[in-house]
Design an enzyme around this catalytic site. Structure first.
Site, PDB file in Angstrom:
ATOM      1  N   PRO A   1       0.778  -1.183  -0.115  1.00  0.00           N
ATOM      2  CG  PRO A   1      -0.165  -1.074   2.225  1.00  0.00           C
ATOM      3  CD  PRO A   1       0.705  -1.990   1.217  1.00  0.00           C
ATOM      4  CD  GLU A   2       3.740   3.499  -3.792  1.00  0.00           C
ATOM      5  OE1 GLU A   2       3.948   4.617  -3.863  1.00  0.00           O
ATOM      6  OE2 GLU A   2       4.423   2.882  -4.559  1.00  0.00           O
TER       7      GLU A   2
END
Ligand SMILES: [Zn+2]
Length: 279
Positions: free
Chosen positions: A2-3
């Site tokens: 996840p960014e």
């Protein structure tokens, strides 16, 4: 992994369901993730009211009535699952579970266990060892062309590596750095020291626009940021270069010199870019 935009949409999903509610129950199903859970975590969570949320870089902070903030990182594979009522079957790899006074079950699922959960006094959140020393948030006004220009001055590393340095700007990861450099038409190989000035003036708005669009996509494709299966925060992406090796480049159609999207390795990670467009 996840960014920042995914973490932001997970945080907004948690906020929609938890803010102002009380945590009736809390449970951990193992002693640790990347690091041990705080010893009194369950005790501090149980009965606390959730006051507010904040995202800092890729961390989620959940502020509780007792003066604690829960500091949550999703690591490589962390997911949050929201379900009404206590689930009959436990999700595999659900390492922490909360239940609100409205009967919502919040499960923290993390197969690879690179995620982390810690407690920090709300009053001193930013002094936590994982947050101290971080640069500005890319979407804050403090992250400006002038600020970035000053931070890059004399830096003899590629601009891509500089943007991944959390002390320069917080929360940027591989995908959105590739996307932002494409948008700003700056080569990922360019020396960081040559970016201050006009290029920084293009790059900062490109970073902000790339992140803002991704967050917006997450918000508009999901109701309350929740997928139909209860998972928070992930959504369909429309990346322009990331993962598109060999595909035509949408910015220079019909340009003979454009060879399409190229993939190279930088510091052991994939970089995607157009060598014609990005200089
Ligand atoms: Zn191109």
């Amino acid at each position: 992994m996840p960014e920042l935009p995914e973490v932001e949409t997970v945080m907004r999903g948690l906020r929609a369901r938890l803010e102002g509610r009380t945590l009736d129950r809390a449970k951990v199903n193992r002693p640790d993730l990347r690091w041990p859970f705080p010893k009194d975590l369950v005790h501090r969570l149980t009965g606390a009211k959730v006051l507010s949320f904040r995202r800092r870089a890729k961390y989620i902070l959940m502020r509780l009535s007792g003066g604690d903030s829960v500091l949550l990182h999703l690591g490589m594979s962390g997911r949050i699952i929201l379900t009404p009522g206590t689930p009959n079957v436990l999700t595999p790899h659900e390492h922490m579970a909360l239940e609100t006074n409205e009967g919502w079950h919040v499960g923290f699922v993390d197969p690879r266990r690179f995620g982390s959960v810690d407690l920090v006094p709300t009053a001193t959140e930013d002094t936590h060892r994982l947050l101290a020393g971080m640069g500005p948030e890319p979407l804050d006004d403090a992250f400006s062309p002038a600020m970035l220009s000053a931070a890059l001055k004399g830096k003899r590393t590629p601009i891509k590596a500089a943007l991944l340095d959390q002390r320069i700007v917080a929360g940027l990861g591989n995908i959105y750095v590739c996307e932002a450099l494409f948008r700003a038409r700056i080569s990922p190989l360019r020396l960081a020291s040559s970016v201050p000035g006009a290029r920084a003036a293009r790059l900062v708005p490109a970073i902000k626009a790339t992140l803002t669009e991704a967050i917006k996509a997450g918000g508009s494709s999901l109701r309350d940021y929740v997928q139909p299966d209860g998972e928070l925060g992930y959504f369909q992406h429309a990346w322009k270069v990331y993962g598109r090796e060999g595909e035509p480049c949408e910015a220079c159609p019909g340009t003979p010199a454009c060879e399409g999207i190229r993939r190279i390795a930088q510091s052991g990670r994939s970089t995607f870019y157009c060598a014609k467009l990005q200089r």
